[in-house]
Design a protein around this motif. Structure first.
Motif, PDB file in Angstrom:
ATOM      1  N   PRO B 340       0.836  -1.202   0.000  1.00 26.80           N
ATOM      2  CA  PRO B 340       0.000   0.000   0.000  1.00 26.80           C
ATOM      3  C   PRO B 340       0.871   1.252   0.000  1.00 26.80           C
ATOM      4  CG  PRO B 340      -0.731  -1.538   1.687  1.00 26.80           C
ATOM      5  CD  PRO B 340       0.523  -2.088   1.103  1.00 26.80           C
ATOM      6  N   THR B 377       0.763  -8.505  -4.918  1.00 29.80           N
ATOM      7  CA  THR B 377       0.035  -7.288  -4.585  1.00 29.80           C
ATOM      8  C   THR B 377      -0.555  -7.421  -3.189  1.00 29.80           C
ATOM      9  OG1 THR B 377      -0.572  -7.263  -6.899  1.00 29.80           O
ATOM     10  CG2 THR B 377      -1.646  -5.651  -5.471  1.00 29.80           C
ATOM     11  N   SER B 379      -3.182  -5.560  -0.953  1.00 30.10           N
ATOM     12  CA  SER B 379      -4.170  -4.487  -1.071  1.00 30.10           C
ATOM     13  C   SER B 379      -5.065  -4.457   0.160  1.00 30.10           C
ATOM     14  CB  SER B 379      -4.994  -4.684  -2.331  1.00 30.10           C
ATOM     15  OG  SER B 379      -5.515  -5.993  -2.352  1.00 30.10           O
ATOM     16  N   GLU B 381      -8.798  -3.105   2.136  1.00 28.19           N
ATOM     17  CA  GLU B 381     -10.194  -2.827   1.823  1.00 28.19           C
ATOM     18  C   GLU B 381     -10.962  -2.882   3.129  1.00 28.19           C
ATOM     19  OE1 GLU B 381     -13.179  -5.292  -0.900  1.00 28.19           O
ATOM     20  OE2 GLU B 381     -11.825  -6.569   0.222  1.00 28.19           O
TER      21      GLU B 381
END
Lengths: 320, 458
Positions: B340, B377, B379, B381
């Motif tokens: 991030p 990746t 990520s 949320e």
């Protein structure tokens, strides 16, 4: 005079205070005779020789003066306070309350005294001993450079001793730390300070002293580094007439894990057995021990010491 | 004063006196002393010196002595504390200028003999007093499997002790000279263990002994007492974490350190294949070490009283740290970790250390199983009350059947020899659930795996 039986009268606080004051006076008076007798009888005893006591007092005043000077510099004035300034005298008294610092300053006075005696008796140069000479001539640039710097530091030390000066940078770090704490306490303490403006400058002054300090550059730091660099050749530094007192004391302290101050006390008259034990603990044989003892006129190596191996001698020194 | 000559080695420590970077020969010594890098300074005198320089905020230079079991190292070490704007030490710069290693001196033989005798006495499970002809005068045994032979000896005092045991390779049953029997291996009726005899002579040194102490010792532990019927003896709780892990870590760290030394050919030139063997040994050692850690964790999370200590944490920060820690390993496989961005935040309520542990496990797995030159990746949320963090790779992915099994204990999905223990995901999921969240995988064969950790949002 205190009484051990119960007082028939009701307790009176004014009287009680007086009684306490008398008791304190008694204690002080009781101390006079033994201390005086000791000083008179022990005239030739180096530990409390007037010269040594004077040097200790003078050196503490010098340290105090430097600390106070750092404060005045932090305050924006660059004028050293005179030794008779109450702040300097007060801080000097406070420094004397730090046992390790007192022991260190005392040991340095003894070191200077002993070095002078060695020169008078054996012609041993306190600055340029045979070992230092050999190291300066070393083909290794690093060794030669270190030896040169030590030589310069030793020469400085001998001169400073005469003037009863001891730069703050020459103190071992723990003692410098203690001295800085004393400075803070003295200036910021409840008793106030003769110079109220200085209280706020104690911290910046201490920071400046810390930033300037480097144990590696001090005489004792250089001596320790040289001794460490000798490795197995440290035996050379453990022979007093060869190494000179400065390196000898550092080498013996490192080899026996004793304080350097303890080594300097052990070279005093009457301490021959202790010194012999230290040298034995450092792993030396009789011939080498004899040589150092003879240099100090400390008599032959006691036979009891020669019966011990290095490990046992070290154990005895450590109080085992 | 800055000495002109360059330092032999340089190292750094942080504000907690942890060694965070170091060069040889300091690294080797740190590892041989049982330390890690990064990790607390394991060389006692160095640790003291660094701590002192940091607390006093003074530049120090001193000799240190250290022993690593084989050598005595004497070194000249200089420590320079580094101060921040407030004058507080943020860490230290450590310079090594002089380094001398010498083999530990051999103990002198007399001291060694008397120490050996002490050790044998302390370890003996049967001791007997013998006369000059090695006849038994008195005997003591304190283990059940030697009770029989002790009783037999006691019943026939005055007979040579050799009558009661079977000495390996002994054909004449006469008492041999004691020097030949000292150290002999033997067996004893009633005991399945192998024993070693130790004869400690009594009397003046040099003269014929006027008696002996016989000590029987064994390298094998005494048999456990038979369990009482009905009650199965329980192993102590936290056997691995409390008792085994601390004991195992040091020897394993030593194996790794030595193998690394060989691999780096620090002790001299070496054929390439041997260096490769050494690398295998080091890798296996590291695997063993992580297995020990995993087992200790497993034990903790499976215990009844396991609880986490949740705090407000920023998942974005944890994710960036995990990516930073594993960055080097990823670069070795030319894998890019997309963490991030600096500005992103995702508050959650969880235990920082545990979340980091889970993320290290997920990202570590991704690096291990994804092909070279791919992208991982990480990520973030927020979904309802949950903060979620997903680690996705571009590896082969998992099919439905594998995805169902991947969180099982010791599940390796048929893999071996890659340094995994089959415990990481199991532990991670238990941890996630203990924090009130979960760990799931979303994957289809051929599209890469996507592991999603959810914890309560903050």
């Amino acid at each position: 005079m205190s009484t051990s039986h119960a007082d028939p009268n009701p307790p009176d606080s004014a009287e009680a205070t007086l009684r306490q004051a008398l008791a304190r006076g008694d204690a002080a008076q009781a101390g006079v005779a033994p201390v005086l007798r000791h000083l008179l009888v022990a005239e030739d005893h180096g530990l409390f020789a007037e010269e040594v006591v004077t040097r200790v007092r003078g050196t503490l005043a010098d340290l105090s003066g430097q600390l106070c000077h750092a404060v005045t510099v932090a305050h924006g004035l660059d004028a050293p306070l005179p030794p008779e300034d109450p702040a300097v005298a007060r801080l000097a008294r406070q420094l004397a309350e730090i046992p390790a610092l007192l022991a260190h300053v005392h040991a340095l006075a003894l070191e200077a005294q002993a070095a002078a005696q060695l020169r008078a008796r054996l012609g041993l140069d306190p600055v340029l001993s045979p070992l230092v000479q050999a190291l300066v001539a070393s083909p290794e640039a690093e060794t030669a450079d270190l030896a040169m710097r030590f030589l310069a530091a030793e020469a400085r030390f001998q001169r400073q001793v005469l003037a009863m000066r001891l730069p703050l940078g020459e103190l071992p770090p723990e003692l410098l730390h203690g001295a800085l704490l004393a400075l803070r306490e003295c200036l910021g303490g409840a008793g106030g300070t003769p110079h109220p403006d200085f209280a706020a400058c104690a911290e910046p002054a201490a920071e400046a002293i810390r930033a300037n300090y480097d144990e590696r550059a001090s005489r004792l730091g250089l001596a320790a580094r040289i001794v460490t660099g000798l490795g197995g050749g440290v035996v050379a530094a453990l022979q007093l007439p060869h190494a000179g007192l400065g390196l000898f004391a550092s080498a013996l302290a490192l080899a026996t894990a004793q304080h350097r101050e303890q080594v300097l006390l052990a070279i005093q008259p009457g301490q021959g057995p202790r010194l012999a034990l230290m040298l034995r603990a450092a792993g030396l044989r009789q011939a080498a021990i004899d040589e150092s003892l003879a240099a100090l006129d400390a008599g032959p190596t006691p036979a009891e010491v020669l019966r011990l191996d290095a490990a046992r001698a070290a154990q005895l020194l450590a109080g085992g | 004063m800055a000495p002109a000559t360059p330092a032999l080695a340089e190292a750094r420590s942080d504000r907690a006196d942890q060694l965070i970077a170091a060069a040889e020969p300091l690294v080797g010594l740190q590892l041989r002393c049982g330390g890690t890098l990064p990790g607390p300074i394991a060389i006692p005198e160095l640790a003291e010196l660094v701590g002192r320089a940091r607390v006093l905020r003074l530049k120090l230079g001193r000799p240190i002595t250290a022993q690593d079991g084989h050598e005595t190292v004497r070194a000249w070490v200089e420590v320079e504390p580094e101060l921040d704007a407030e004058g507080q030490a943020t860490g230290c710069r450590i310079l090594v200028r002089h380094w001398q290693a010498a083999a530990l001196p051999a103990e002198d033989s007399e001291a060694l003999i008397s120490r050996r005798a002490e050790i044998d006495r302390a370890l003996a499970e049967l001791t007997a007093r013998l006369d000059a002809r090695q006849a038994v005068l008195a005997v003591e045994a304190d283990v059940p499997d030697l009770a029989g032979v002790a009783a037999a000896m006691r019943a026939a005092l005055g007979r040579p002790w050799t009558d009661f045991v079977t000495i390996a390779g002994d054909i004449h049953h006469q008492p041999l000279h004691w020097r030949l029997l000292d150290g002999a291996e033997l067996t004893v009726a009633g005991s399945a263990r192998r024993w070693r005899a130790r004869l400690i002579p009594h009397g003046l040194a040099g003269a014929e002994p006027n008696g002996f102490e016989l000590c029987l010792t064994s390298d094998e532990p005494p048999p456990l007492p038979a369990p009482a019927t009905g009650a199965v003896p329980e192993l102590g709780e936290r056997l691995v974490g409390r008792d085994l892990a601390p004991v195992l870590r040091q020897p394993i760290a030593r194996i790794i350190a030595n193998a690394e030394t060989i691999r780096a050919k620090m002790a001299g030139p070496l054929a390439e294949e041997y260096a490769a063997y050494a690398r295998d040994i080091a890798t296996a050692g590291e695997h063993l070490l992580s297995l020990v850690d995993d087992l200790a964790d497993l034990e903790v999370i499976e215990s009844d009283d396991f609880a986490t200590a949740p705090d407000p944490v920023d998942l974005a920060d944890v994710a960036r740290r995990a990516a930073g820690i594993l960055g080097v390993r990823a670069r070795e496989k030319r894998i890019v970790i997309a963490a991030p961005a600096e500005a992103e935040t995702l508050p959650a309520v969880a235990e920082f250390r545990r979340v980091l542990q889970i993320l290290l496990n997920l990202v570590g797995n991704a690096i291990r199983y994804a092909p070279e030159e791919t992208r991982i990746t990480v990520s973030l949320e927020r979904k309802g009350d949950l903060a979620r963090i997903a680690v996705a790779d571009q590896g082969p992915g998992l099919d439905a059947e594998q995805a169902a099994r991947v969180f099982d204990k010791f599940e390796r999905l048929g893999r071996s020899g890659d340094g995994g223990s089959g415990l990481g995901l199991y532990i991670s999921r238990r941890l996630a659930r203990a924090m009130g969240g979960d760990l799931v995988v979303e994957s289809h064969a051929g599209e890469g795996a996507r592991f999603v950790l959810s914890v309560p949002a903050g």
